[in-house]
Design a protein around this motif. Structure first.
Motif, PDB file in Angstrom:
ATOM      1  N   LEU A  99      -5.019 -68.164  -2.728  1.00 19.99           N
ATOM      2  CA  LEU A  99      -4.469 -66.847  -3.038  1.00 19.99           C
ATOM      3  C   LEU A  99      -3.804 -66.274  -1.794  1.00 19.99           C
ATOM      4  O   LEU A  99      -4.066 -66.705  -0.670  1.00 19.99           O
ATOM      5  CB  LEU A  99      -5.582 -65.893  -3.508  1.00 19.99           C
ATOM      6  N   THR A 128      -0.653 -65.864 -12.987  1.00 19.51           N
ATOM      7  CA  THR A 128       0.320 -66.607 -12.171  1.00 19.51           C
ATOM      8  C   THR A 128       1.424 -67.251 -12.991  1.00 19.51           C
ATOM      9  O   THR A 128       2.157 -68.099 -12.473  1.00 19.51           O
ATOM     10  CB  THR A 128      -0.414 -67.691 -11.361  1.00 19.51           C
ATOM     11  N   HIS A 143      -7.401 -68.472  -9.899  1.00 21.75           N
ATOM     12  CA  HIS A 143      -6.202 -67.768 -10.365  1.00 21.75           C
ATOM     13  C   HIS A 143      -6.181 -67.615 -11.880  1.00 21.75           C
ATOM     14  O   HIS A 143      -5.336 -66.915 -12.425  1.00 21.75           O
ATOM     15  CB  HIS A 143      -4.933 -68.490  -9.890  1.00 21.75           C
ATOM     16  N   ASN A 147       0.259 -67.038  -5.751  1.00 15.79           N
ATOM     17  CA  ASN A 147      -0.916 -66.529  -6.448  1.00 15.79           C
ATOM     18  C   ASN A 147      -1.435 -65.328  -5.665  1.00 15.79           C
ATOM     19  O   ASN A 147      -1.970 -65.491  -4.569  1.00 15.79           O
ATOM     20  CB  ASN A 147      -2.005 -67.604  -6.537  1.00 15.79           C
TER      21      ASN A 147
END
Length: 733
Positions: free
Chosen positions: A489, A634, A255, A528
């Motif tokens: 994710l 994020t 991320h 995310n």
């Protein structure tokens, strides 16, 4: 009654066999019917008063002899393929069997003289549902056991009366090779000497009701090319050459790293190519376009190609359509050596009902729930997995680990997570039952996903998991220790639906849908996210990405380019399905694949499509070298609206920041008019801005309106010329 062998002694002076005690009629009947739990207690060699009894089950054999110290003694036929005899020996010797068929004699080791080739620790872990390397315990495993080379066959079938091995070496008749039950774990085992790599096999199962049927091995690591359905004994001989990639793939958390994905359906990307042929073309193509990863639509074995791989029957075997398991490893290795990560679609939500596969595997619901309200998926005509059964969860968790460890897969995109999480998914009232708290959440599925994610992240550092989850379930990418599902994710399905709805409207109407492009920032940091333009959006009448756009062909391509520029600048990672990188006009066709001919110089409009592909290459190049576009995906401090409410103008402008505060300005004009002297408030500490990307550039097929010289703000206001239907990026000079 046993028959005495009255033939003369064999040459060499063998010890003559005496008649053997008759089998208990019930044992005999169950053995011949394939319904005996312990055939090793009846077959093989066993002490009896006066010597050692030898008993072999060899259907279609003309004669069977036992060979001890080079001397053979003929066993008597008891009928139905049973041959027996007693030798006056004090202990069970080392021996072989000499079996005479119509085509001659064959000397073989007796499978029923071997101890179990599966240990107590394996059985304990299987029973507890905690065997993280299940593929090493179940299935067909070539090995040397008690000094003899062969294959150990093991299968979980707790409801079966009996299980036998059948294969091309038995003419698909399992009578000769019944397996033994290893107790409460529900596992059946048989070591077959002389059986090795390349052998085709299935398990012949006798259910509690007495029905007999053949099943492919759930743990098979190789399968036949459809429409054939047998499993194949296999051994990997592949030597990996991606050590550097594997050592560093997890250096930066996904991320906080650049992550741009090219989604591929391998059988149709270049139809007709094998895994090894794809390895010569796919890494070069993806690397040239600058994507960091490929995502492969399911490669696990599936009988129907039209399912695109989402109807899996062989969870541990790569599809044989494109080559062997080692060939698939070669492709993954080639991608890694090119610096490209490999994500694989994984389908633990359901499985098809084919009668030779997982469905009602041992005659009763096993991998699927027994409750009809949970067993069948109403949308897909498939079974769902029983996540409440520890052995089924183990089967799936170990499968996730298997692909990551054995095939060096870098990420698993878990398909249809929402259908797993909700008991009432696609079900009406009366078609589902609530959980113990009265809710609609499937607590067993939730626990399974948490276990899978925790296990994969613990065992395989550097690997990521991605959820295709289309609801507002809280905590999909929250760590499991904090109560989340533990994914790395999540696909942002809301952004995908909203943004596509916006761009499909004529520009004159877009002002009424402006919020569809800005709403994603309300929840952008709740998970995310990956921004997916996947295969699902370019099939079944939904049209390709460029064909969704309004206007004439020029405007469609301009909208397409502007949309990609907006997407690459928006917080979140990117995923683009094959063919959309060069604005293919037709929907994706699984038999035909992308319309590569559109890029052929002999085709008059190839510049139209090459220009879009050049844009994707430049987007990826700038993206990878601009940390502001991915380093703070994020966290809210990585984004700031400049203009988010210019609905009448169809304009969106925002800033992205990297960890050091360095900005990138992205401006999208979704109107077909040039906007001169468009004024935007920008940070006062930037003396000048330069255009680094313009989707309206002539080399992409645009009109060429842009800003060639650096632009200086006045009193914190930047005056720009915005090209029509375009996205423009600026960075500080």
């Amino acid at each position: 009654m046993a028959l005495r062998d009255t033939s003369p002694p064999e040459a060499g002076g063998p010890v003559p066999c005496r008649a053997a005690p008759a089998l208990d009629p019930g044992d005999r009947a169950r053995l011949l019917a394939g319904a005996h739990h312990d055939p090793h207690a009846l077959l093989g060699a066993h002490p009896v008063p006066g010597g050692i009894v030898f008993r072999a089950l060899r259907p279609f054999a003309r004669a069977v002899s036992v060979v001890v110290d080079g001397k053979r003694s003929r066993l008597a036929s008891e009928g139905d393929g049973l041959f027996t005899g007693v030798l006056p020996l004090a202990a069970i010797p080392s021996y072989t069997l000499l079996v005479a068929y119509e085509d001659g004699e064959h000397e073989v080791h007796d499978p029923y003289r071997f101890l179990p080739a599966l240990g107590d620790t394996d059985l304990h872990l299987i029973r507890e549902g905690r065997h993280e390397e299940l593929w090493k315990a179940l299935g067909a495993e070539p090995m040397t056991h008690q000094g003899v080379t062969g294959t150990r066959f093991t299968v979980w079938a707790p409801n079966a009366q009996g299980v036998r091995v059948a294969g091309d070496f038995t003419c698909w008749d399992g009578t000769a090779f019944p397996m033994r039950s290893l107790g409460a774990a529900g596992v059946w085992e048989l070591f077959l000497p002389g059986i090795g790599e390349g052998t085709r096999y299935k398990f012949e199962i006798t259910s509690r009701s007495g029905h007999r049927f053949l099943k492919a091995d759930p743990m098979a690591r190789r399968a036949e090319v459809p429409p054939d359905t047998a499993s194949i004994v296999t051994v990997s001989h592949y030597e990996w050459d991606d050590a550097e990639w594997m050592a560093h793939r997890g250096d930066v958390a996904v991320h906080e790293a650049p992550f741009s994905v090219y989604e591929v359906h391998l059988p149709s990307w270049r139809p007709g190519l094998t895994y090894r042929q794809l390895a010569e073309e796919l890494p070069a193509y993806v690397s040239d376009l600058g994507f960091t990863h490929v995502e492969l639509m399911p490669v696990a074995h599936h009988p129907f190609s039209g399912s695109w791989g989402y109807q899996v029957t062989g969870f541990y075997a790569p599809t044989a359509r494109l080559g062997s398991p080692d060939d698939f490893k070669y492709l993954v290795d080639a991608l890694h050596r090119a610096g490209i990560g490999v994500i694989m679609d994984w389908v633990p939500a359901h499985f098809p009902k084919d009668d030779w596969a997982l469905g009602r595997f041992d005659g009763e619901p096993l991998y699927e729930p027994g409750d009809w309200r949970r067993a069948e998926h109403p949308d897909w005509g498939t079974y769902e997995f029983d996540y409440g059964r520890v052995e089924v969860r183990n089967f799936l968790v170990a499968n996730a680990v298997y692909w990551c460890e054995e095939f060096h897969i870098d990420g698993l995109r878990v398909d249809a997570v929402a259908s797993m999480l909700y008991l009432d998914y696609s079900r009406d009232s009366g078609q589902w039952s609530p959980n113990v708290f009265g809710g609609r959440e499937d607590l067993d599925a939730m626990a399974f996903l948490q276990e899978m994610n925790a296990t994969v992240y613990r065992r395989v550092p550097g690997v990521m998991t991605i959820a295709e989850e289309s609801t507002a379930w809280d905590g999909v990418t929250r760590p499991t220790e904090s109560g989340g599902l533990g994914f790395g994710l999540k696909w942002n399905m809301g952004w995908m639906h909203d943004s596509l709805d916006y761009v499909q409207h004529e520009p004159v109407h877009r002002k009424y849908h402006h919020h569809e492009m800005t709403f994603s920032m309300v929840y952008a940091y709740s998970e995310n996210y990956v921004l997916p333009i996947s295969h699902d959006e370019v099939v079944h009448g939904k049209r390709s990405l460029v064909s969704k756009m309004p206007g004439d062909w020029w405007q469609q391509r301009a909208n397409h380019r502007a949309y990609l520029g907006f997407m690459w600048a928006h917080p979140g990672k990117q995923l683009l399905f094959m063919g959309q990188e060069f604005a293919q006009g037709a929907e994706w066709s699984e038999p035909d694949g992308p319309d590569w001919w559109l890029l052929d110089p002999d085709y008059g409009a190839e510049a139209d499509h090459r220009g879009v592909r050049d844009l994707v290459r430049d987007l990826n190049g700038l993206y990878r070298h601009t940390p502001a576009l991915w380093q703070r995906d994020t966290t809210p401090d990585g984004f700031q609206w400049v203009v988010g409410d210019a609905a009448d103008d169809n304009v969106f402008a925002f800033l992205r920041y990297d960890a050091h505060g360095n900005p990138l300005l992205a401006v999208s004009n979704f109107s077909p008019v040039v906007r001169h002297d468009y004024r935007l408030g920008v940070p006062g500490d930037v003396p000048a801005w330069r255009e680094v990307l313009n989707t309206d550039a002539g080399r992409y097929g645009g009109s060429g309106v842009g800003t060639s010289d650096p632009v200086k703000p006045e009193d914190g206001v930047l005056a720009l010329t915005l090209p029509p239907l375009a996205t423009v990026w600026f960075t500080p000079v």
